[in-house]
Each structure stands twice: as C-alpha cells, then as structure tokens.
Scaffold this motif. Structure first.
Motif, mmCIF file in Angstrom:
data_model
loop_
_atom_site.group_PDB
_atom_site.id
_atom_site.type_symbol
_atom_site.label_atom_id
_atom_site.label_comp_id
_atom_site.label_asym_id
_atom_site.label_seq_id
_atom_site.Cartn_x
_atom_site.Cartn_y
_atom_site.Cartn_z
ATOM 1 N N GLY A 1 0.813 -1.212 0.000
ATOM 2 C CA GLY A 1 0.000 0.000 0.000
ATOM 3 C C GLY A 1 0.841 1.254 0.000
ATOM 4 N N TYR A 2 2.167 1.076 0.206
ATOM 5 C CA TYR A 2 3.101 2.203 0.179
ATOM 6 C C TYR A 2 4.273 1.867 -0.742
ATOM 7 N N VAL A 3 4.767 2.873 -1.441
ATOM 8 C CA VAL A 3 6.023 2.772 -2.168
ATOM 9 C C VAL A 3 6.898 3.934 -1.702
ATOM 10 N N THR A 4 8.128 3.608 -1.338
ATOM 11 C CA THR A 4 9.071 4.646 -0.912
ATOM 12 C C THR A 4 10.091 4.881 -2.014
ATOM 13 N N LEU A 5 10.130 6.100 -2.514
ATOM 14 C CA LEU A 5 11.152 6.515 -3.477
ATOM 15 C C LEU A 5 12.317 7.097 -2.693
ATOM 16 N N ILE A 6 13.518 6.624 -2.922
ATOM 17 C CA ILE A 6 14.682 7.199 -2.259
ATOM 18 C C ILE A 6 15.497 7.966 -3.293
ATOM 19 N N ARG A 7 15.759 9.218 -2.975
ATOM 20 C CA ARG A 7 16.456 10.113 -3.907
ATOM 21 C C ARG A 7 17.668 10.711 -3.204
ATOM 22 N N GLY A 8 18.860 10.259 -3.569
ATOM 23 C CA GLY A 8 20.068 10.838 -3.017
ATOM 24 C C GLY A 8 20.360 12.200 -3.609
#
Length: 497
Positions: A353-360
């Motif tokens: 139900g969640y997607v985490t985008l990680i952006r350095g």
C-alpha cells in the motif's frame, strides 16, 4: 574442471547502431538464467544461451532507463556476475585492447576475481588525458571566438539535464526554437532535451561552444577552467533555497575555499533567487553585488502545470499506492552515504500500500549505490526530481533544499532528523531555526516517522498555519510562470537575440 565451473574464454565488442558486448565460454553445472554487468547505478543483463557445455550471452551497451531513450550506462566500473550460479567465474579470454565506441563510451577490460569493464566518456585520443586537456584548455584560453547566438546549459556538473536550467531550456524551446541549445554532460549516459545538442565535457566541441555561446545557464560552479568573454552572459540559477550554510558563511572556512568562492562569483552576471531569504543569503554567502532576479524557481513551474499521472506510469506505480519520497541531503563527512533512514526496513514495516522513493543528493549520484528492496524504488538517477515531487503524496527530508520546493504542491512534509544537533552545530550550520518554523512534524527515530506516515491525513489541519506562513515566506513567486519571466528578462537584456 571442477563439478561447477563458469569460464569466460571469449570477449568481443561490436559497435554500430546497437553496440554489444558478447561473452562466451564453457560451463559445467546448472546454467544461470542470465549474466549481469553490475555498476553502482545500473545493471546490464542478458540471457544465457547454452549448447552442450558452451554458453554465450550478448549484453547490449545501450539501454532505456525510466522510459527514456536508449543510452549508454554511466561511467564507472562494472563487474560480471552470473546470477544464481554458485561457483566461481573464471576468465581465460584474451582481453580486448582499450577501445572507443564513438558517442557511447571508451571501454577498458580487466580481471580481478571476475571480469571488470571500465567505462569512461567517449573522448577521442586527441581529447583524452591530462596532456590533451591541457592543450585544449590553452587553445580555449587563447581563442577569440566569434560570438554564437546559442545557449550553453549545465546542471550539477553535467551529471543530468535538470533543475532550473532544464525549465529555462523548455521555455526557450517553446518561444525561440531558432536559438541553438547545447547541454554540457559528464558522459553519453545523460539524456538531453529534445532538439538540444549534447556536449561531452572535455571534448573539442565542448571547449569551443563554452567560449563562443552568448549565454551560459548553470546551476552550480563553472570551476577554474572557465574564462569569461565580453560577449557572454552567465546566469547562475543556483539549485535551491539554502537552510544549511554555504560558501563564505560556512563556519571555519579557510582562505583557499574562500578565495575560490569569490573567484567563482566574479564569473556570474545574474543570479536567480526563489525568495527574499535566498536573495539575502546569496548576497552574504558569495559577497555578490550583481543583479539577483527574485522571480521564483523555474524548476517549480512543473509543480503547477505538470502531469502527475504520466510520471506515475513512467515509474510503474499503481494509482492506489501511497508514494513517499525520501530525499535527504548529503553529509560532507560521508558523501557516499544516502540511506540514513534504512529505507528497505522502513518500507517492509509499512507494508503493501506504500512505495518509498529514495532520492540521493546530486553529490551522491556517482559514489553511491542503489537501494534494492520490495516497495522501494531508488530514483537517485532519475533525471529530474521535480517530476518526483508531482507523484509523491508526502516528502520525507532532513536539511535538503527540497523542502522549499515541495511546499509548492501543498502536500505534507515530514522531517527525519536523527543527527540534527551534529549537523547544525558541527557539520554545516543553519541560517534559521528549522524546528521553530518547520511546515511539518519532525521525527528523530524511524518509529516516530512510521507513526507520522500513518497519520498523514491529519497532518494538514495540524500544520496548516505553519504551512501557509512557510509558503508566503519561501514560495511567493512559484506560480508556474517563473521560466517565462526569466526568459523575458534575458531577451530584454540582449543575452541572446
């Protein structure tokens, strides 16, 4: 041979429209389904074909990322791995001599515990290496070129085509398609806007256009190799409203970096500013007394006019999923560390139900490696972070300037600051007290952050007064028309004709 063996005894490279690395060898034991060349931010994969005890695979040296055009992988080292094969990889092939595939990359092979491929920018022999670069720089400095009615764009030292320069490029293309647009890029892996010309940094053409273009639009330093001509206008857009101290205002700055800051700012004709706070800060931090255009940030125009659904499709995210964008800043003492949140574990705890985008941060693009985990997409190499703001339902950050851009959307901002005291008091220092004015809640632990994420729907009412005050202070001109205003001023000034 041992009972399990994967031997590489043939290496061949084909160029042309579809450059390919073809590997072959002998195999005993269960065959892997595919092999990969694994780099920090990209993997090149190909299926393994087996006939008897012989195997082969053809690895394409061009690939599409994020739905973009086929491009070479970023420069760096790539290691061969035979996925699912439990034995060792043995290389018995004669390694090809170093070679150049024009407009793709220079290739060099080596053997360690496996096969390694080193990719570098596609520079010719007359351009490659310190001696040739010194020769080209000397010619550049001595040249008196004819002014060219063109724009030289560069974003984050050529690592991508993004930020304020990209937004100005879009507006220039819309209004003045007759003006030539050149983009300085670190290598051929960087996609440039439609109709623009790619310039590989250090190429003869790069040096020539850098000297002759009438307008240069950059969002970071031009560095020592730039010599300004009388016919040139340099627009320094910068790349964010500063919370953390920069340039001359950093604590304990030494004479050499202080002098470099002053030398750099002497090259700029105009600066862009998102808000009055930035204007005051740039004046002090760079001792800059030239024009500052306080017109909002062109890169934020898309937050008013963009299509979030199209970006979701590009990322492959379902409509019914809550998207969290985790975008921390970089640490001066740990530039290769990005994932202070331990995103994989965080996403696992949140569940489906969640997607985490990680952006350095842009400075972690080359030294860092992608996070790979369920319900996590590492978007550090995604071309333009502004598009990620569109799809994110909430932003998680620490001390990054993304906090000043994301609030254009009106969506929740969460602050994850486990090292707040150390970063503020020792490492960098702040221009104002974040805790007093933050437009969203501050968490010091991942457990606190998880609770806040599950309370997203209630945060709007709780922080509405602070959020409005923040927008009034930092987003007064982010109305979707900043690029148009900036281009109008450039045309009025005669920076291009």
């Amino acid at each position: 041979m041992s009972s399990t063996a994967f031997v590489v005894d043939s290496i061949a490279v084909s160029d042309g429209d579809q450059p390919t690395l073809r590997l072959a060898g002998t195999l005993t034991g269960a065959a892997p389904q595919e092999i990969e060349l694994i780099g920090a931010r990209q993997r090149l994969a190909a299926p393994v074909e087996v006939i008897g005890e012989r195997w082969s695979a053809s690895l394409p040296l061009l690939g599409s990322r994020w739905g973009g055009p086929p491009l070479p992988p970023p420069s760096g080292r790539y290691r061969l791995d035979a996925a699912s094969f439990t034995g060792a990889i043995t290389v018995r092939a004669v390694l090809p001599d170093p070679l150049l595939i024009p407009d793709v990359a220079a290739l060099e092979f080596a053997v360690t515990d496996t096969l390694e491929l080193k990719l570098t920018p596609p520079l010719y022999e007359t351009e490659r290496g310190p001696a040739q670069q010194s020769r080209l720089e000397a010619a550049y400095r001595a040249a008196q070129p004819e002014p060219m009615n063109a724009v030289f764009f560069e974003s984050f030292y050529g690592q991508n085509a993004s930020c304020n320069p990209l937004a100005i490029d879009r507006e220039l293309r819309r209004q003045r398609p007759d003006v030539m647009r050149y983009w300085s890029v670190a290598d051929a892996s960087v996609a440039v806007p439609e109709g623009a010309v790619r310039l590989i940094e250090g190429s003869e053409q790069w040096w020539r256009v850098r000297a002759s273009a009438r307008l240069l639009v950059v969002n970071d330093w031009l560095r020592n190799r730039y010599r300004k001509r009388e016919h040139q206008t340099v627009l320094q857009t910068w790349h964010g409203t500063p919370l953390k101290r920069i340039a001359l205002s950093r604590r304990g700055i030494r004479p050499r970096p202080a002098l470099a800051s002053l030398r750099e700012r002497s090259r700029w004709n105009i600066m862009l500013s998102q808000n009055p706070h930035s204007t005051r800060t740039f004046r002090r931090a760079y001792a800059y007394f030239g024009p500052i255009w306080q017109d909002g940030y062109p890169r934020n125009d898309i937050l008013v006019t963009g299509d979030a659904a199209a970006i979701r499709r590009r990322l492959g995210i379902a409509d019914d999923v809550t998207v969290l964008l985790y975008a921390p800043t970089w640490r001066d003492d740990r530039p290769d560390e990005i994932d202070h949140l331990q995103t994989a574990r965080f996403a696992q705890t949140l569940g489906d139900g969640y997607v985490t985008l990680i952006r350095g941060h842009a400075r972690t693009l080359r030294p860092g490696t992608d996070v790979r985990a369920p319900n996590v997409i590492d978007v550090t190499s995604y071309p333009d972070i502004s598009e990620l703001f569109l799809v994110a339902d909430a932003l998680i950050t620490d001390y990054s300037s993304v906090m000043f851009d994301y609030t254009v959307t009106g969506k929740p901002v969460l602050f994850f600051t486990p090292d707040l005291a150390d970063y503020r008091d020792r490492l960098r220092g702040f221009y104002f007290d974040l805790l007093e004015v933050a437009p969203g809640p501050v968490a010091n632990t991942s457990d606190e952050l998880l609770t806040l994420v599950r309370e997203l729907d209630s945060l709007g009412d709780r922080f509405a007064p602070r959020y409005r005050a923040w927008q009034q202070r930092f987003n007064p001109n982010d109305d979707g028309q900043a690029a148009a205003r900036v281009l109008a001023k450039l045309l009025e000034r005669g920076a291009i004709s």
